[in-house]
Design a protein around this motif. Structure first.
Motif, short mmCIF file in Angstrom:
data_model
loop_
_atom_site.label_atom_id
_atom_site.label_comp_id
_atom_site.label_asym_id
_atom_site.label_seq_id
_atom_site.Cartn_x
_atom_site.Cartn_y
_atom_site.Cartn_z
N THR A 231 31.16 -40.44 43.69
CA THR A 231 31.01 -39.16 43.22
C THR A 231 32.27 -38.52 42.45
OG1 THR A 231 29.40 -38.65 44.94
CG2 THR A 231 30.44 -36.79 43.97
N LEU A 232 33.29 -38.88 43.30
CA LEU A 232 34.44 -38.48 42.54
C LEU A 232 34.78 -39.11 41.05
CD1 LEU A 232 37.13 -38.57 45.67
CD2 LEU A 232 36.25 -36.57 44.52
N PHE A 233 34.32 -40.31 41.01
CA PHE A 233 34.40 -41.31 39.69
C PHE A 233 33.49 -40.48 38.82
CE2 PHE A 233 33.63 -44.53 36.87
CZ PHE A 233 34.77 -44.87 36.30
N TYR A 400 42.55 -39.97 43.63
CA TYR A 400 42.72 -41.60 43.44
C TYR A 400 42.35 -42.24 44.74
CZ TYR A 400 44.76 -40.94 38.64
OH TYR A 400 45.13 -40.54 37.37
N VAL A 401 42.87 -41.68 45.78
CA VAL A 401 42.55 -42.55 47.17
C VAL A 401 41.18 -42.77 47.37
CG1 VAL A 401 42.80 -42.32 49.45
CG2 VAL A 401 44.93 -42.06 47.80
N GLY A 402 40.34 -41.40 47.05
CA GLY A 402 39.14 -41.36 47.39
C GLY A 402 38.37 -42.31 46.60
N ILE A 403 38.47 -42.41 45.09
CA ILE A 403 38.05 -43.08 44.15
C ILE A 403 37.98 -44.70 44.57
CG2 ILE A 403 37.77 -44.04 41.82
CD1 ILE A 403 38.61 -41.36 40.82
N PHE A 404 39.27 -45.13 45.05
CA PHE A 404 39.42 -46.47 45.15
C PHE A 404 39.03 -46.60 47.00
CE2 PHE A 404 41.92 -45.89 41.47
CZ PHE A 404 41.37 -46.77 40.59
N ASP A 405 37.89 -46.43 47.03
CA ASP A 405 37.26 -46.44 48.49
C ASP A 405 36.19 -47.37 48.51
OD1 ASP A 405 35.49 -45.09 50.66
OD2 ASP A 405 37.51 -45.25 51.51
N SER A 406 35.59 -47.82 49.50
CA SER A 406 34.54 -48.77 49.57
C SER A 406 33.12 -47.97 49.29
CB SER A 406 34.21 -49.17 50.93
OG SER A 406 34.08 -48.30 51.92
N PHE A 409 31.22 -47.96 45.49
CA PHE A 409 29.93 -48.75 45.16
C PHE A 409 28.67 -48.14 45.68
CE2 PHE A 409 33.87 -51.34 44.93
CZ PHE A 409 33.81 -51.46 43.73
N THR A 410 28.78 -46.80 46.31
CA THR A 410 27.62 -46.22 46.65
C THR A 410 26.94 -45.47 45.71
OG1 THR A 410 28.61 -44.21 47.77
CG2 THR A 410 28.36 -46.36 49.11
N VAL A 411 25.57 -45.00 45.95
CA VAL A 411 25.11 -43.96 45.07
C VAL A 411 25.55 -42.58 45.24
CG1 VAL A 411 22.91 -43.03 44.12
CG2 VAL A 411 23.12 -45.42 44.93
N PRO A 412 25.88 -41.76 44.29
CA PRO A 412 26.48 -40.43 44.46
C PRO A 412 25.44 -39.36 44.98
CG PRO A 412 26.33 -41.05 42.12
CD PRO A 412 26.10 -42.16 42.92
N ARG A 413 24.95 -39.43 46.11
CA ARG A 413 23.77 -38.69 46.45
C ARG A 413 24.17 -37.48 46.56
NH1 ARG A 413 19.83 -42.13 47.64
NH2 ARG A 413 20.39 -44.32 48.11
N GLU A 414 25.42 -37.01 46.82
CA GLU A 414 25.90 -35.57 47.22
C GLU A 414 25.56 -34.65 45.83
OE1 GLU A 414 29.53 -38.09 48.54
OE2 GLU A 414 27.97 -38.14 47.01
N VAL A 415 25.47 -34.92 44.90
CA VAL A 415 25.21 -34.09 43.76
C VAL A 415 23.97 -34.33 43.00
CG1 VAL A 415 27.72 -33.31 43.56
CG2 VAL A 415 27.09 -35.48 42.35
N LEU A 416 23.39 -35.36 43.37
CA LEU A 416 22.13 -35.74 42.54
C LEU A 416 21.04 -34.55 42.63
CD1 LEU A 416 21.12 -39.44 43.58
CD2 LEU A 416 22.28 -38.44 41.63
N SER A 417 20.59 -34.30 41.30
CA SER A 417 19.55 -33.26 40.91
C SER A 417 18.93 -33.54 39.62
CB SER A 417 20.07 -32.02 41.21
OG SER A 417 21.20 -31.72 39.91
#
Length: 483
Positions: A231-233, A400-406, A409-417
């Motif tokens: 989501t950050l990316f 940056y720390v948040g982006i380079f996290d495991s 590679f997940t789906v950014p579901r928090e903001v999906l609409s």
């Protein structure tokens, strides 16, 4: 006055009608009208700042005349430095005074000394970085004898304050724009029609792409601690298209509006997100500023000549100064430093001029190699934009720390609409149209070539429909007004 405002929708036709129908027989009156219109346009925010631009205009006009009179180099240098000190002095005071004061106090506090001093409530004049560099180009070029100083104050005042590009560029050189105020101008329907097309495309970039991307970029950056890496990316991607649509959209409107009055402004963006390396990106992004720093800072420092250490020094100076030009925040310095690091390998390996032509010049599609190069360059650019958009260094580091996290590679579901997915579709449509028009001055200019009238007008109506459907209900200022 905002381009995307009701005020400008009234202002532009009034100035246009006066310019071509009332004052068309007098070049001097046309230039005087431009000065008056430009001061009204700029004073719409705060009339008090008109004194700054008027004072800067007077100083540089008089300095230019003195540079012509003086034959001795030491006296000519004194006049040049007067212009530099006045212009950069104003810029430094309004833009950087509090920044230097706070960092000066913090540095002494670190060593146990408390330094007094209170930050000032300074309002940053809109566009001061742009018109300051524009007037400086005049005095520097006159000093270098690349340009004869003007004796026409009205023409010079019009050059400094020309309203289409006054507050956010392109930063015009006196050698290019000033002579256009000396020549009699005739209305050209083809030129004006082409200008209207570019204005239309600029408004589409701003109202549909930039403003809609801004909604999600702001949401994600302002709540960055709550989101996954993916989501950050995604937020960084939205900001990349926001700043491109916003800034290049302004340039398109400015260039198109200038054509309505018979003027030619320099191209400021050349489809930078299709670049195959960072050097190419900087030849295509904010061209007027990049070339300004190249000609007035980088080359005088020695450019790419001399020792390797000298080249490295010059690259870091030019990118850090470019970052600092954008604002009084360490995040801009980090952004400049990152771009310097990206650029250095190309310079040292002498690959910085390996991609001079348009990508896929003789093909409809990029090769696999070009696609990979564009992808890598775009990702590096997006990552650098994170520090540009962040509130401070700590915020940038946290993202940056948040982006380079495991979770990257997940789906950014928090903001999906459905609304977000529609925004993504609009961005993809925008990229597609830009790709089709990448060989032109602006994306939809290719519609001029061998397309029937009904198809061209269908495109125009479709773009207007999209603007009506997706524009925000509130007027939103352009990002670069703050610089």
């Amino acid at each position: 006055m905002l381009f995307n405002s009701f005020d400008f929708a009234i202002f532009l036709p009034v100035v246009f009608l006066l310019y071509w129908f009332v004052f068309k027989h007098s070049l001097r009156l046309q230039n005087a009208l431009i000065v008056v219109a430009s001061y009204v346009f700029y004073g719409w925010w705060d009339w008090r700042f008109l004194s700054l631009i008027l004072f800067s205009t007077l100083v540089d006009f008089l300095v230019g005349k003195q540079l012509e009179k003086e034959a001795k180099d030491n006296k000519r240098r004194l006049w040049l430095w007067l212009s530099v000190v006045v212009n950069l002095g104003f810029l430094g005071f309004f833009k950087y005074f509090n920044f230097f004061l706070e960092n000066f106090q913090a540095a002494f506090s670190f060593f146990g000394f408390e330094i007094g001093g209170r930050a000032l409530s300074i309002v940053l004049p809109v566009g001061i970085s742009f018109y300051t560099f524009q007037t400086l180009s005049y005095t520097i070029d006159v000093y270098k004898r690349k340009l004869k100083p003007t004796q026409d104050f009205i023409a010079f005042a019009a050059f400094v304050s020309f309203f289409p590009q006054l507050v956010a560029g392109p930063i015009e050189r006196a050698t290019h724009l000033l002579p256009q105020f000396y020549r009699k101008r005739q209305f050209s329907y083809p030129l004006a029609a082409n200008g209207c097309r570019q204005i239309l495309w600029g408004f589409f970039k701003k109202l549909v792409i930039a403003d809609n991307c801004a909604e999600y970029a702001n949401l994600i950056f302002n709540n960055s601690e709550s989101y996954s890496g993916s989501t950050l990316f995604l937020g960084a991607l939205f900001f990349a298209f926001q700043i491109y649509g916003d800034f290049s959209g302004y340039s398109d409107i400015a260039i198109g509006t200038s054509r309505l009055f018979g003027f030619d402004l320099m191209k400021n963006f050349a489809f930078p997100y299709f670049s195959r390396d960072i050097a190419e990106f900087w030849r295509r992004w904010h061209i007027s500023l990049s070339t300004w720093f190249r000609d007035y800072v980088y080359i005088p420092l020695g450019g790419s000549r001399g020792s390797k250490w000298g080249q490295i020094r010059n690259v870091f100076i030019i990118f850090l100064v470019s970052g600092f030009w954008h604002g009084a925040n360490w995040t801009f310095m980090v952004w400049g430093g990152l771009n310097a690091l990206y650029f250095l390998p190309l310079l040292l390996l002498k690959l910085n001029r390996s991609n001079m032509e348009v990508v896929a010049e003789r093909s409809s599609f990029p090769s696999a190699k070009e696609l990979l190069q564009m992808g890598i360059t775009f990702i590096l650019t997006v990552l650098a934009w994170v520090s540009f958009r962040a509130e401070d260094i700590a915020h940038a580091w946290q993202i940056y720390v948040g982006i380079f996290d495991s979770t990257l590679f997940t789906v950014p579901r928090e903001v999906l609409s459905s609304k977000l997915l529609m925004c993504i579709v609009l961005v993809l449509f925008f990229v597609f149209v830009e790709w089709l028009g990448r060989r032109r001055e602006f994306a939809i200019e290719y519609l001029l070539e061998a397309h029937p009238r009904w198809l061209r007008w269908s495109w125009y109506i479709f773009l207007i429909f999209l603007m009506g459907m997706f524009m925000q209900t509130e007027e939103t200022p352009f990002i670069y007004f703050q610089f």
